[in-house]
Write a protein that holds these residues in place. Sequence first.
Motif, short mmCIF file in Angstrom:
data_model
loop_
_atom_site.label_atom_id
_atom_site.label_comp_id
_atom_site.label_asym_id
_atom_site.label_seq_id
_atom_site.Cartn_x
_atom_site.Cartn_y
_atom_site.Cartn_z
N ILE A 180 3.84 1.77 -1.30
CA ILE A 180 4.30 1.88 -2.55
C ILE A 180 3.46 2.71 -3.82
O ILE A 180 3.71 3.43 -4.59
CB ILE A 180 4.95 0.63 -3.17
CG1 ILE A 180 6.22 0.25 -2.45
CG2 ILE A 180 5.60 0.75 -4.57
CD1 ILE A 180 6.80 -1.22 -2.60
N GLU A 181 2.18 2.23 -3.44
CA GLU A 181 0.98 2.76 -4.36
C GLU A 181 0.68 4.14 -4.16
O GLU A 181 0.58 4.95 -5.08
CB GLU A 181 -0.17 1.62 -4.30
CG GLU A 181 -0.13 0.52 -4.68
CD GLU A 181 -1.33 -0.58 -4.50
OE1 GLU A 181 -2.29 0.21 -4.00
OE2 GLU A 181 -1.23 -1.58 -4.86
N VAL A 182 0.90 4.44 -2.82
CA VAL A 182 0.48 5.78 -2.59
C VAL A 182 1.87 6.59 -3.15
O VAL A 182 1.47 7.72 -3.59
CB VAL A 182 0.34 5.89 -0.95
CG1 VAL A 182 0.40 7.42 -0.56
CG2 VAL A 182 -0.91 5.37 -0.69
N ASP A 183 3.08 6.36 -2.86
CA ASP A 183 3.97 7.09 -3.47
C ASP A 183 3.89 7.26 -4.93
O ASP A 183 4.48 8.29 -5.36
CB ASP A 183 5.34 6.24 -3.14
CG ASP A 183 5.87 6.43 -1.46
OD1 ASP A 183 5.20 7.12 -0.94
OD2 ASP A 183 6.62 5.80 -1.03
N ASN A 184 3.66 6.13 -5.50
CA ASN A 184 3.45 6.35 -7.16
C ASN A 184 2.53 7.19 -7.38
O ASN A 184 2.72 8.03 -8.34
CB ASN A 184 3.20 4.90 -7.61
CG ASN A 184 4.39 3.84 -7.55
OD1 ASN A 184 5.42 4.32 -7.46
ND2 ASN A 184 4.23 2.68 -7.72
N LEU A 185 1.36 7.22 -6.72
CA LEU A 185 0.26 8.09 -7.06
C LEU A 185 0.66 9.66 -6.82
O LEU A 185 0.75 10.46 -7.73
CB LEU A 185 -0.84 8.02 -6.05
CG LEU A 185 -2.08 9.08 -6.11
CD1 LEU A 185 -2.68 8.63 -7.34
CD2 LEU A 185 -3.02 8.57 -5.09
N GLN A 236 4.00 10.65 -7.01
CA GLN A 236 4.67 11.03 -8.06
C GLN A 236 4.14 11.33 -9.29
O GLN A 236 4.54 12.24 -9.95
CB GLN A 236 5.67 9.84 -8.32
CG GLN A 236 6.66 9.68 -7.03
CD GLN A 236 7.59 8.23 -7.49
OE1 GLN A 236 7.51 7.49 -8.30
NE2 GLN A 236 8.64 8.21 -6.33
N MET A 247 0.60 -1.18 0.11
CA MET A 247 -0.09 0.02 0.07
C MET A 247 0.96 1.21 -0.08
O MET A 247 0.45 2.18 -0.80
CB MET A 247 -0.71 -0.06 1.21
CG MET A 247 -1.77 1.16 1.35
SD MET A 247 -3.63 1.00 1.27
CE MET A 247 -4.00 2.42 1.95
#
Length: 88
Positions: A3-8, A10, A1
Amino acid sequence: MGIEVDNLFQALDIIMDKRLSTIHYDTTEICEIVDASNAKNGKYYVTPNGGETKYAAYSEEEYTVGETVRVSIPNGDYSQKKFIEGKY
């Protein structure tokens, strides 16, 4: 979860950077009226912050030499017509 938030975030940063780079906005300079000889036609010559540069700015209001005013530069482009916004 995480990593997904970080990608969002970015992805949002990339989108916002692209959008912000295309925004056009006016800039405002504080200037002094240095020539009011054509004031009856609404044309004044101003100098920003006591600098050497002199350019035309327009207003329907009346000003006198030596007054300090705010001048709007459309899209920050000095080749466009500039307008006096009012006294500073």
